[in-house]
Design a protein around this motif. Structure first.
Motif, PDB file in Angstrom:
ATOM      1  N   PHE A  57      -7.241  13.895  14.178  1.00 51.26           N
ATOM      2  CA  PHE A  57      -7.099  12.634  13.442  1.00 51.26           C
ATOM      3  C   PHE A  57      -5.868  11.822  13.821  1.00 51.26           C
ATOM      4  CE2 PHE A  57      -9.638  15.328  10.556  1.00 51.26           C
ATOM      5  CZ  PHE A  57     -10.774  14.545  10.515  1.00 51.26           C
ATOM      6  N   LEU A  58      -4.771  12.463  14.184  1.00 49.44           N
ATOM      7  CA  LEU A  58      -3.569  11.693  14.481  1.00 49.44           C
ATOM      8  C   LEU A  58      -3.410  11.466  15.983  1.00 49.44           C
ATOM      9  CD1 LEU A  58      -0.260  12.041  12.518  1.00 49.44           C
ATOM     10  CD2 LEU A  58      -0.269  11.289  14.879  1.00 49.44           C
ATOM     11  N   THR A  59      -3.637  12.504  16.774  1.00 48.55           N
ATOM     12  CA  THR A  59      -3.466  12.361  18.217  1.00 48.55           C
ATOM     13  C   THR A  59      -4.630  11.620  18.862  1.00 48.55           C
ATOM     14  OG1 THR A  59      -2.218  14.440  18.244  1.00 48.55           O
ATOM     15  CG2 THR A  59      -3.012  13.603  20.370  1.00 48.55           C
ATOM     16  N   ALA A 103      -6.642   3.961  11.962  1.00 38.51           N
ATOM     17  CA  ALA A 103      -6.810   4.195  10.524  1.00 38.51           C
ATOM     18  C   ALA A 103      -6.793   5.687  10.213  1.00 38.51           C
ATOM     19  CB  ALA A 103      -8.116   3.578  10.035  1.00 38.51           C
ATOM     20  N   GLU A 104      -7.443   6.502  11.055  1.00 40.49           N
ATOM     21  CA  GLU A 104      -7.443   7.956  10.845  1.00 40.49           C
ATOM     22  C   GLU A 104      -6.036   8.531  11.034  1.00 40.49           C
ATOM     23  OE1 GLU A 104     -12.008   9.070  12.239  1.00 40.49           O
ATOM     24  OE2 GLU A 104     -10.390   9.002  13.727  1.00 40.49           O
ATOM     25  N   ALA A 105      -5.319   8.014  12.030  1.00 40.71           N
ATOM     26  CA  ALA A 105      -3.959   8.498  12.264  1.00 40.71           C
ATOM     27  C   ALA A 105      -3.062   8.182  11.079  1.00 40.71           C
ATOM     28  CB  ALA A 105      -3.398   7.870  13.537  1.00 40.71           C
ATOM     29  N   GLU A 106      -3.177   6.974  10.530  1.00 40.45           N
ATOM     30  CA  GLU A 106      -2.342   6.612   9.395  1.00 40.45           C
ATOM     31  C   GLU A 106      -2.707   7.431   8.159  1.00 40.45           C
ATOM     32  OE1 GLU A 106       0.852   4.333   7.748  1.00 40.45           O
ATOM     33  OE2 GLU A 106       0.214   5.028   9.729  1.00 40.45           O
ATOM     34  N   ALA A 123      -3.915  10.545   8.211  1.00 40.54           N
ATOM     35  CA  ALA A 123      -3.385  11.897   8.433  1.00 40.54           C
ATOM     36  C   ALA A 123      -1.890  11.931   8.151  1.00 40.54           C
ATOM     37  CB  ALA A 123      -3.669  12.346   9.868  1.00 40.54           C
ATOM     38  N   ARG A 124      -1.193  10.902   8.600  1.00 45.05           N
ATOM     39  CA  ARG A 124       0.254  10.835   8.407  1.00 45.05           C
ATOM     40  C   ARG A 124       0.600  10.705   6.927  1.00 45.05           C
ATOM     41  NH1 ARG A 124       0.697   6.764  11.355  1.00 45.05           N
ATOM     42  NH2 ARG A 124       1.099   7.871  13.305  1.00 45.05           N
ATOM     43  N   ARG A 125       0.015   9.726   6.259  1.00 42.67           N
ATOM     44  CA  ARG A 125       0.373   9.457   4.863  1.00 42.67           C
ATOM     45  C   ARG A 125      -0.123  10.535   3.913  1.00 42.67           C
ATOM     46  NH1 ARG A 125       0.224   3.058   3.306  1.00 42.67           N
ATOM     47  NH2 ARG A 125       1.707   2.354   4.903  1.00 42.67           N
ATOM     48  N   SER A 126      -1.320  11.026   4.129  1.00 48.70           N
ATOM     49  CA  SER A 126      -1.860  12.021   3.201  1.00 48.70           C
ATOM     50  C   SER A 126      -1.105  13.339   3.300  1.00 48.70           C
ATOM     51  CB  SER A 126      -3.360  12.242   3.449  1.00 48.70           C
ATOM     52  OG  SER A 126      -3.599  12.775   4.744  1.00 48.70           O
ATOM     53  N   THR A 127      -0.596  13.663   4.501  1.00 48.68           N
ATOM     54  CA  THR A 127       0.206  14.873   4.641  1.00 48.68           C
ATOM     55  C   THR A 127       1.498  14.758   3.845  1.00 48.68           C
ATOM     56  OG1 THR A 127      -0.711  15.347   6.834  1.00 48.68           O
ATOM     57  CG2 THR A 127       1.402  16.380   6.281  1.00 48.68           C
ATOM     58  N   VAL A 128       2.158  13.614   3.938  1.00 46.92           N
ATOM     59  CA  VAL A 128       3.379  13.393   3.160  1.00 46.92           C
ATOM     60  C   VAL A 128       3.053  13.333   1.668  1.00 46.92           C
ATOM     61  CG1 VAL A 128       5.275  11.781   2.724  1.00 46.92           C
ATOM     62  CG2 VAL A 128       4.538  12.238   5.072  1.00 46.92           C
ATOM     63  N   PHE A 129       1.905  12.739   1.340  1.00 45.10           N
ATOM     64  CA  PHE A 129       1.527  12.630  -0.069  1.00 45.10           C
ATOM     65  C   PHE A 129       1.344  13.991  -0.727  1.00 45.10           C
ATOM     66  CE2 PHE A 129      -1.922  12.615  -3.248  1.00 45.10           C
ATOM     67  CZ  PHE A 129      -1.326  11.842  -4.234  1.00 45.10           C
ATOM     68  N   VAL A 130       0.678  14.929  -0.058  1.00 45.34           N
ATOM     69  CA  VAL A 130       0.438  16.228  -0.708  1.00 45.34           C
ATOM     70  C   VAL A 130       1.748  16.974  -0.945  1.00 45.34           C
ATOM     71  CG1 VAL A 130      -1.963  16.464   0.061  1.00 45.34           C
ATOM     72  CG2 VAL A 130      -0.115  17.379   1.496  1.00 45.34           C
ATOM     73  N   LEU A 131       2.734  16.780  -0.061  1.00 50.72           N
ATOM     74  CA  LEU A 131       4.047  17.367  -0.303  1.00 50.72           C
ATOM     75  C   LEU A 131       4.726  16.674  -1.476  1.00 50.72           C
ATOM     76  CD1 LEU A 131       6.517  19.103   0.315  1.00 50.72           C
ATOM     77  CD2 LEU A 131       7.137  17.472   2.114  1.00 50.72           C
ATOM     78  N   ALA A 132       4.692  15.347  -1.491  1.00 51.22           N
ATOM     79  CA  ALA A 132       5.340  14.592  -2.568  1.00 51.22           C
ATOM     80  C   ALA A 132       4.671  14.860  -3.914  1.00 51.22           C
ATOM     81  CB  ALA A 132       5.287  13.097  -2.247  1.00 51.22           C
TER      82      ALA A 132
END
Length: 255
Positions: free
Chosen positions: A78-80, A85-88, A90-99
Motif C-alpha cells: 500500500f505505501l511502496t 491515496a493508498e499510501a497516505e 497506510a501512513r496515517r492509519s498506522t499513526v492513528f492506531v498508535l495514537a
C-alpha cells in the motif's frame, strides 16, 4: 443509666461508621468495575488494532524477502507500490492506531487514578502491563527509533486524542475522520505526529533495524489484549492475535 446510654451511643456510632465504610468500599468496587468494563473493551480493541498493524508490517516484511511465497506485505503493497491515496491511508492509519491506543490508555489512567485497584489482581496486572507497553513504546534502541514516543509525549498525544466533549466516566477518543481533519487543518496538532508519519515511510523502506524492538512491543500488546479479553469474546484468536516469534523468523506460537 447515663453510662449505658453513652456506651450505646458509642457502639451505634461505631456501627454506623463501619457500615458507611463497607458501603463506600462496595461503591468504589462497583465504580472500578464499571470503568474497567466501559473502557477496558475500547482499550482492548485499540491494543489489538495496534499490535495487528505491527504484525502486518513486520511479518509482511519477512515474507516479502521470501520470494517463493509470492506474497507482498502491508507497507510494500500500500505505501511502496500503492496509489497515492493508498499510501497516505497506510501512513496515517498506522499513526492513528498508535495514537488511539495512547488515547485510551490516557483515558483509563485519568478516570481510575483515584480508585483503589489493590483488591483486584487482574486490574493490577492490567495496570502493570500498561506500564510495560509504555516502556516499550519509549524504549531507546541503538538501531531503531521508528514509532518511538517518549513517556511524556505519550501522555501528550493521549491527551490530544481524548475527545474534548467527553467527560469523566464517559470519555471517548477522536475517530479516524476527525484525526485526519485535524492533521490537515491544525498545525499544532499535526506537529505532534510529523515524526511518526515520517517513521512509517522509513519502515516502508526497511523495517529490519526495528524488528526486535517492535516485536517486543507487539508481544506486550497481545499480552495486554489477553488480560482485557481472556476468553476472546470481543477479539478472535486469529493469526494476528499471535505473538511474533523472535525476529519473526520462527513459527508463530499461540496466544
Amino acid at each position: 443509666m447515663s453510662v449505658v446510654s453513652a456506651v450505646v451511643a458509642v457502639v451505634g456510632a461505631g456501627l454506623t461508621g463501619l457500615l458507611g465504610y463497607w458501603q463506600q468500599r462496595r461503591l468504589n468496587a462497583r465504580t472500578e468495575r464499571n470503568y474497567m468494563e466501559r473502557y477496558g473493551s475500547s482499550l482492548a480493541l485499540a491494543a489489538y488494532d495496534l499490535q495487528s498493524r505491527i504484525y502486518n508490517i513486520l511479518r509482511g516484511h519477512v515474507v516479502d524477502h521470501t520470494p517463493a511465497l509470492g506474497y507482498s506485505g502491508y507497507l510494500t503493497t500500500f505505501l511502496t507500490h500503492g496509489t497515492p491515496a493508498e499510501a497516505e491511508y497506510a501512513r496515517r492509519s498506522t499513526v492513528f492506531v498508535l495514537a488511539e491506543y495512547l488515547g485510551w490508555a490516557e483515558i483509563l489512567r485519568r478516570d481510575i487514578q483515584f480508585l483503589n485497584l489493590g483488591g483486584s489482581r487482574t486490574n493490577r496486572r492490567i495496570m502493570r502491563q500498561l506500564g510495560e507497553v509504555s516502556t516499550l513504546v519509549g524504549r531507546i534502541s541503538e538501531t531503531s527509533d521508528e514509532l518511538r514516543v517518549f513517556r511524556a509525549h505519550q501522555r501528550a498525544i493521549g491527551e490530544l486524542m481524548v475527545h474534548p466533549d467527553s467527560v469523566p466516566g464517559q470519555r471517548w477518543c477522536l475517530g479516524y475522520a476527525e484525526f485526519c481533519r485535524r492533521l490537515d487543518q491544525d498545525e499544532v496538532f499535526r506537529a505532534w505526529f510529523t515524526h511518526l508519519l515520517a517513521d512509517v515511510d522509513r519502515l516502508a523502506v526497511d523495517p529490519t533495524p526495528a524488528l526486535a524492538r517492535l516485536e517486543a512491543l507487539q508481544n506486550a500488546l497481545v499480552q495486554l489484549v489477553d488480560l482485557l479479553d481472556p476468553a476472546a469474546v470481543q477479539l478472535p484468536h486469529n493469526r494476528q492475535r499471535f505473538r511474533l516469534a523472535t525476529h519473526t523468523a520462527g513459527p508463530l506460537p499461540g496466544p
